[in-house]
Write a protein that holds these residues in place. Structure first.
Motif, mmCIF file in Angstrom:
data_model
loop_
_atom_site.group_PDB
_atom_site.id
_atom_site.type_symbol
_atom_site.label_atom_id
_atom_site.label_comp_id
_atom_site.label_asym_id
_atom_site.label_seq_id
_atom_site.Cartn_x
_atom_site.Cartn_y
_atom_site.Cartn_z
ATOM 1 N N LEU A 1 -13.695 14.953 -59.148
ATOM 2 C CA LEU A 1 -12.369 14.928 -58.519
ATOM 3 C C LEU A 1 -11.276 15.399 -59.238
ATOM 4 C CD1 LEU A 1 -12.661 11.259 -56.877
ATOM 5 C CD2 LEU A 1 -13.313 13.471 -55.785
ATOM 6 N N TYR B 1 -17.604 9.975 -51.598
ATOM 7 C CA TYR B 1 -16.477 10.013 -52.071
ATOM 8 C C TYR B 1 -16.082 8.525 -52.757
ATOM 9 C CZ TYR B 1 -11.308 10.669 -52.710
ATOM 10 O OH TYR B 1 -10.201 11.038 -53.323
ATOM 11 N N GLN C 1 -17.587 8.743 -56.027
ATOM 12 C CA GLN C 1 -17.038 9.457 -57.071
ATOM 13 C C GLN C 1 -15.734 8.798 -57.436
ATOM 14 O OE1 GLN C 1 -16.811 12.889 -54.043
ATOM 15 N NE2 GLN C 1 -17.141 14.224 -55.747
ATOM 16 N N PHE C 2 -15.140 8.261 -56.432
ATOM 17 C CA PHE C 2 -13.761 7.418 -56.891
ATOM 18 C C PHE C 2 -14.028 6.315 -57.852
ATOM 19 C CE2 PHE C 2 -10.144 4.729 -56.343
ATOM 20 C CZ PHE C 2 -9.095 5.663 -56.541
ATOM 21 N N LEU D 1 -14.669 7.817 -61.139
ATOM 22 C CA LEU D 1 -13.317 8.323 -61.768
ATOM 23 C C LEU D 1 -12.614 7.164 -62.536
ATOM 24 C CD1 LEU D 1 -10.901 10.265 -61.849
ATOM 25 C CD2 LEU D 1 -9.951 9.345 -59.901
ATOM 26 N N GLU E 1 -7.183 15.097 -56.978
ATOM 27 C CA GLU E 1 -6.271 13.973 -56.968
ATOM 28 C C GLU E 1 -6.818 12.892 -58.109
ATOM 29 O OE1 GLU E 1 -9.892 13.557 -53.970
ATOM 30 O OE2 GLU E 1 -8.826 15.042 -54.891
ATOM 31 N N GLY E 2 -7.915 13.196 -58.479
ATOM 32 C CA GLY E 2 -8.665 12.378 -59.790
ATOM 33 C C GLY E 2 -7.857 12.633 -61.058
ATOM 34 N N ILE F 1 -4.336 10.941 -60.672
ATOM 35 C CA ILE F 1 -4.842 9.447 -60.896
ATOM 36 C C ILE F 1 -4.848 9.131 -62.400
ATOM 37 C CG2 ILE F 1 -6.166 7.845 -60.306
ATOM 38 C CD1 ILE F 1 -6.593 8.902 -57.572
#
Length: 214
Positions: A31, A107, A110-111, A114, A184-185, A188
């Motif tokens: 990400l 996703y 993945q999040f 992250l 976006e990762g 963040i």
């Protein structure tokens, strides 16, 4: 006394491992790379050089900036950041092998991966800053800015990390024509690692301090 001194360096080496491990996990999350390596990663694509080589170049630049900011306040031992930065670059490859089994397919996974990477990096940074041995060059800049501005490390880190990310994004678009390594990762990570470090310092510093003497 000698055991306490050895403990400090052992904890420091552990901190480098956790930071490199967190960076590797962030790569597996797919990400966007961690803020600590996003600028070298994008630059390596532009210059067509290995990430490790570019990391070394940036380390020298980061150290030079610290010297300019701190002047006589820059400790000579911090020149060892060049050695430490080189070791860190190599340890990322090792960490990548350790997390080779991580392949988040959706996703949400993945999040979650992250967020795990942010926690691991923050834990490593907390140990690194607490031991006060030799900073990684990117963290050394944050420490230098913190001293100049007289602000706490966790409060300065999000702003510096975000500047790394924005610089990497701009370079990527200008020289590559697309956004590489920044998603976006990355944003963040840049925003939450500092606050996580602050929380970890609050709860874990007393325990870490018992393992060595200032």
């Amino acid at each position: 006394m000698q055991i306490k001194k050895i403990s400090r360096y052992v904890i420091y080496l552990i901190s480098l491992f956790f930071i490199s491990l967190g960076a590797a996990i962030s790569i597996k999350a797919n990400l966007g790379t961690s803020p600590i390596i996003c600028l070298p990663y994008v630059s390596s694509l532009i210059l067509k050089m290995s990430v490790g080589t570019v990391c070394l170049i940036f380390n020298v630049i980061f150290i030079a900036v610290q010297v300019i900011l701190l002047r006589s306040g820059f400790e000579r031992r911090q020149y060892l950041q060049i050695v430490v930065g080189t070791i860190f670059s190599l340890s990322i490859d090792f960490s990548m092998m350790l997390v080779s089994f991580l392949n988040p397919a959706d996703y949400l996974s993945q999040f979650a991966t992250l967020l795990l990477s942010c926690l691991v990096v923050a834990f490593g940074v907390m140990l690194e800053v607490q031991t006060e041995v030799v900073y990684l060059p990117p963290d050394g800049i944050i420490v230098a800015i913190s001293k100049v501005l007289k602000k706490e490390f966790p409060k300065v880190k999000p702003f510096v990390d975000t500047s790394f990310v924005l610089t990497a994004a701009i370079l990527s678009i200008v020289f590559l024509g697309y956004l590489a390594g920044v998603r976006e990762g990355t944003i963040i990570s840049a925003l939450i690692i500092g606050p996580i470090v602050k929380v970890l310092q609050t709860y874990l510093n007393p325990y870490v301090e018992r393992l060595y003497e200032k």
